[in-house]
Design a protein around this motif. Structure first.
Motif, PDB file in Angstrom:
ATOM      1  N   ALA A   1      75.628  50.677  73.774  1.00 41.26           N
ATOM      2  CA  ALA A   1      75.832  51.980  73.139  1.00 41.26           C
ATOM      3  C   ALA A   1      75.688  51.860  71.629  1.00 41.26           C
ATOM      4  CB  ALA A   1      77.206  52.531  73.502  1.00 41.26           C
ATOM      5  N   PHE A   2      76.268  50.812  71.047  1.00 45.28           N
ATOM      6  CA  PHE A   2      76.171  50.680  69.591  1.00 45.28           C
ATOM      7  C   PHE A   2      74.752  50.311  69.161  1.00 45.28           C
ATOM      8  CE2 PHE A   2      80.770  50.284  70.025  1.00 45.28           C
ATOM      9  CZ  PHE A   2      81.125  51.269  69.116  1.00 45.28           C
ATOM     10  N   TYR A   3      74.047  49.546  70.005  1.00 42.98           N
ATOM     11  CA  TYR A   3      72.632  49.273  69.705  1.00 42.98           C
ATOM     12  C   TYR A   3      71.851  50.572  69.659  1.00 42.98           C
ATOM     13  CZ  TYR A   3      67.793  48.117  70.656  1.00 42.98           C
ATOM     14  OH  TYR A   3      66.436  48.078  70.618  1.00 42.98           O
ATOM     15  N   VAL A   4      72.066  51.429  70.671  1.00 39.01           N
ATOM     16  CA  VAL A   4      71.355  52.712  70.719  1.00 39.01           C
ATOM     17  C   VAL A   4      71.702  53.546  69.500  1.00 39.01           C
ATOM     18  CG1 VAL A   4      71.197  54.869  71.990  1.00 39.01           C
ATOM     19  CG2 VAL A   4      71.137  52.732  73.206  1.00 39.01           C
ATOM     20  N   GLN A   5      72.987  53.496  69.099  1.00 40.56           N
ATOM     21  CA  GLN A   5      73.428  54.280  67.948  1.00 40.56           C
ATOM     22  C   GLN A   5      72.711  53.846  66.673  1.00 40.56           C
ATOM     23  OE1 GLN A   5      75.616  56.726  67.458  1.00 40.56           O
ATOM     24  NE2 GLN A   5      75.733  56.642  65.247  1.00 40.56           N
ATOM     25  N   PHE A   6      72.740  52.548  66.395  1.00 42.66           N
ATOM     26  CA  PHE A   6      72.251  52.104  65.094  1.00 42.66           C
ATOM     27  C   PHE A   6      70.761  51.829  65.090  1.00 42.66           C
ATOM     28  CE2 PHE A   6      76.792  51.145  64.890  1.00 42.66           C
ATOM     29  CZ  PHE A   6      77.084  51.932  63.799  1.00 42.66           C
ATOM     30  N   HIS A   7      70.146  51.760  66.277  1.00 39.02           N
ATOM     31  CA  HIS A   7      68.705  51.617  66.343  1.00 39.02           C
ATOM     32  C   HIS A   7      68.027  52.966  66.520  1.00 39.02           C
ATOM     33  CE1 HIS A   7      64.873  49.699  67.675  1.00 39.02           C
ATOM     34  NE2 HIS A   7      65.266  48.815  66.805  1.00 39.02           N
ATOM     35  N   GLY A   8      68.835  54.041  66.496  1.00 36.27           N
ATOM     36  CA  GLY A   8      68.290  55.359  66.759  1.00 36.27           C
ATOM     37  C   GLY A   8      67.280  55.817  65.729  1.00 36.27           C
ATOM     38  N   ASP A   9      67.308  55.231  64.510  1.00 39.17           N
ATOM     39  CA  ASP A   9      66.325  55.613  63.507  1.00 39.17           C
ATOM     40  C   ASP A   9      64.948  55.033  63.821  1.00 39.17           C
ATOM     41  OD1 ASP A   9      68.501  56.645  62.373  1.00 39.17           O
ATOM     42  OD2 ASP A   9      68.443  55.466  60.525  1.00 39.17           O
ATOM     43  N   TYR A  10      64.929  53.936  64.573  1.00 43.09           N
ATOM     44  CA  TYR A  10      63.672  53.206  64.731  1.00 43.09           C
ATOM     45  C   TYR A  10      63.057  53.372  66.110  1.00 43.09           C
ATOM     46  CZ  TYR A  10      65.600  51.230  60.581  1.00 43.09           C
ATOM     47  OH  TYR A  10      66.132  51.112  59.352  1.00 43.09           O
ATOM     48  N   GLY A  11      63.872  53.621  67.126  1.00 42.25           N
ATOM     49  CA  GLY A  11      63.356  53.808  68.472  1.00 42.25           C
ATOM     50  C   GLY A  11      64.075  54.959  69.121  1.00 42.25           C
ATOM     51  N   PRO A  12      63.829  55.184  70.399  1.00 42.33           N
ATOM     52  CA  PRO A  12      64.553  56.255  71.069  1.00 42.33           C
ATOM     53  C   PRO A  12      66.052  55.986  71.060  1.00 42.33           C
ATOM     54  CG  PRO A  12      63.261  54.993  72.631  1.00 42.33           C
ATOM     55  CD  PRO A  12      62.854  54.553  71.282  1.00 42.33           C
ATOM     56  N   GLY A  13      66.829  57.029  70.829  1.00 43.06           N
ATOM     57  CA  GLY A  13      68.276  56.866  70.813  1.00 43.06           C
ATOM     58  C   GLY A  13      68.884  57.719  69.733  1.00 43.06           C
TER      59      GLY A  13
END
Lengths: 153, 217, 145
Positions: free
Chosen positions: C22-34
């Motif tokens: 969940a935290f990966y999706v949160q903080f990677h949301g600028d660069y990939g889907p999420g």
């Protein structure tokens, strides 16, 4: 006209799905089944929006970095104008991306949809606790049976 | 629209497969009576939709649909079903004619409007021409993050998203008002007309009024 | 649920990974889907899985209902507060350009703050709703199935 319909068979299928959901909402007397039908209808509307935003042979709306793009694809591209900011990236903007606007609208609509679904389910639970049933005709029999006909059910 | 690439053929096969499965699942939802099966099929329907969203280039939406529609919504429906019924009553045949008529008429009206829709995948259609493509060009210049959907969601349409967050907050608040954060947890209490009542669960609604009495006297 | 040994062991391994994802999706949301919405739901899903396997009382001990009640409001306040902060710094409501020395950096900071607000609000609301449903007493027992 028939040719246009054949090109747009996506929409035709989405309309069939939509009407299936609508039929469940109308015909089913069970409140939970009604909510499932509503959610099928809702998801079909999402499908229609996303289908409109699709561009054939395009990429998902995530910008390619110019550096990676140059390594993968031979050909001309123009990077975004201006000096590179924050991350030091330049992005390729002249290749085809799908339209991001329907994605944004539907993304929030999905989450709002589940929130409203939760409200509906909470109402169903309360109705069940008070009336002892979640079938529509039984609930209306309890509500109106005495008052309208002068007899209890 | 005439040329055919290998990518288009594989996309076509995927699309037709997903559509067929979606229609089968939707019809099964209409036909079935067991609520457990219906709720699980709703999760299947959401997951198939998510798969089709990937084929339609909407990766963010697919992610959300898989997490929300197939995950949380199914869990909530199962929880509600546990508190309610297991089976739904079959609909009598004379009550099916009206809904079928309405649905067929509405479907014909929508299909009649279908030739006015832009061709699927047309990059020059009105929907794909103006503001959406503008966001793509401007995100690279102004926001400088790769995911355009995040940029539009949080920045260009941040006010919109603020509204959505408030809607979700109020939905949570509404559920709390209806059910209570701890539920009734086996303790129901009320104070009608100054009389304190305790019960393990809420009493059923009054089906018939008290004989010759009640609140009026 | 004391007898489902395989479920308990596997979920003990999976729940931290789900929360981490969940935290990966949160903080990677600028660069990939999420982004905040997806991450919030996934984070809530890890709590819900814990409650399903180990019981609602255990889940309420580790994530108290008071926390999620506060988190719900805090998420909305964080989102709105970002808007008020840009106001006070001289921009328009939710105009992140003024948050840092140059516009693109300001946008990055603003999107980060706003997505954190969304994460808090969405995950808290989902957990709240699940707690509310799970705490009701069903009038049918499991054996009636």
């Amino acid at each position: 006209m028939l040719g246009t319909v054949f090109d747009n068979y996506h929409y035709a299928v989405v309309i069939i799905l939509m009407m299936t959901g609508l039929y469940t909402v109308f015909a089913s007397g069970n409140l939970i089944k009604k909510l499932v039908g509503l959610s099928v209808f809702q998801t079909s509307v999402f499908l229609m929006y996303i289908t409109i935003g699709k561009v054939m042979d395009a990429q998902p709306p995530i910008l390619e970095k110019a550096k990676d793009y140059a390594l993968n694809v031979s050909g001309n591209y123009t990077a975004a104008a201006g000096e590179s900011g924050g991350g030091g990236y330049q992005f390729v903007t002249d290749i085809a991306y799908s339209n991001p606007l329907p994605h944004v609208l539907i993304l929030t609509a999905i989450v709002v949809g589940v929130a409203t679904l939760a409200i509906g389910l909470a109402l169903v639970v309360r109705i069940r606790e008070v009336y002892g049933t979640i079938e529509e005709d039984e609930i209306s029999a309890i509500d109106y049976g005495y008052n309208l006909e002068g007899t209890s059910r | 629209m005439i040329f055919v690439s290998s990518a288009m053929v594989s996309t076509l096969i995927l699309d037709v497969g997903f559509m067929a499965m979606l229609v089968v699942v939707a019809f099964a939802i209409v036909r079935l009576q067991s609520l457990f099966a219906i709720v699980m099929l709703q999760g299947v329907y959401s997951l198939l939709c998510a798969a089709w969203f990937v084929s339609l280039d909407a990766v963010d939406v697919a992610f959300t649909e898989a997490a929300v529609g197939a995950g949380v919504a199914t869990i909530l429906m199962l929880a509600a079903m546990l508190l309610a019924d297991r089976e739904s009553k079959p609909v009598p045949i004379n009550r099916q004619f009206g809904p079928i008529l309405v649905v067929i008429l509405a479907g014909i009206a929508l299909l009649f409007a279908l030739p006015d829709m832009p061709t699927v995948g047309d990059g020059n259609s009105p929907a794909n021409s103006y503001v959406g493509m503008d966001y793509i060009a401007r995100t690279a210049d102004e926001i400088k993050i790769p995911n355009i959907v995040t940029a539009v969601l949080a920045s260009y349409r941040g006010y919109d998203t603020f509204g959505e967050v408030v809607v979700i907050f109020s939905a949570g608040l509404g559920v709390l008002l209806l059910l209570g954060l701890d539920g009734n947890a086996g303790k129901w209490k009320a104070k009608p007309n100054g009389i304190q009542l305790y019960a393990p669960s809420a009493p059923p609604a009054r089906i018939k009024p008290d004989n010759d009495g009640g609140e009026s006297s | 649920m004391t007898h489902h040994v395989i479920l308990r062991v596997v979920s003990k391994f999976l729940i931290p990974l789900i929360a981490l994802f969940a935290f990966y999706v949160q903080f990677h949301g600028d660069y990939g889907p999420g982004g905040g919405f997806q991450a919030g739901v996934i984070l809530a899903a890890s709590v819900i899985l814990y409650a399903l396997i180990f019981g609602l009382e255990e889940a309420k001990k580790s994530i108290p209902p008071t926390w999620v009640r506060v988190g719900m409001a805090l998420g909305v306040l964080l989102y709105g507060g970002t808007g008020v902060a840009t106001w006070l710094l001289g921009g328009a409501f939710l105009d992140y350009d003024v948050l840092a020395h140059d516009a693109a950096h300001g946008q990055h900071h603003g999107i980060l703050a706003v997505e954190l607000g969304v994460l808090l609000a969405v995950s808290s609301v989902m957990v709240t709703i699940f707690y509310a449903f799970g705490s009701r007493q069903p009038d049918l027992t499991d054996e009636d199935w």
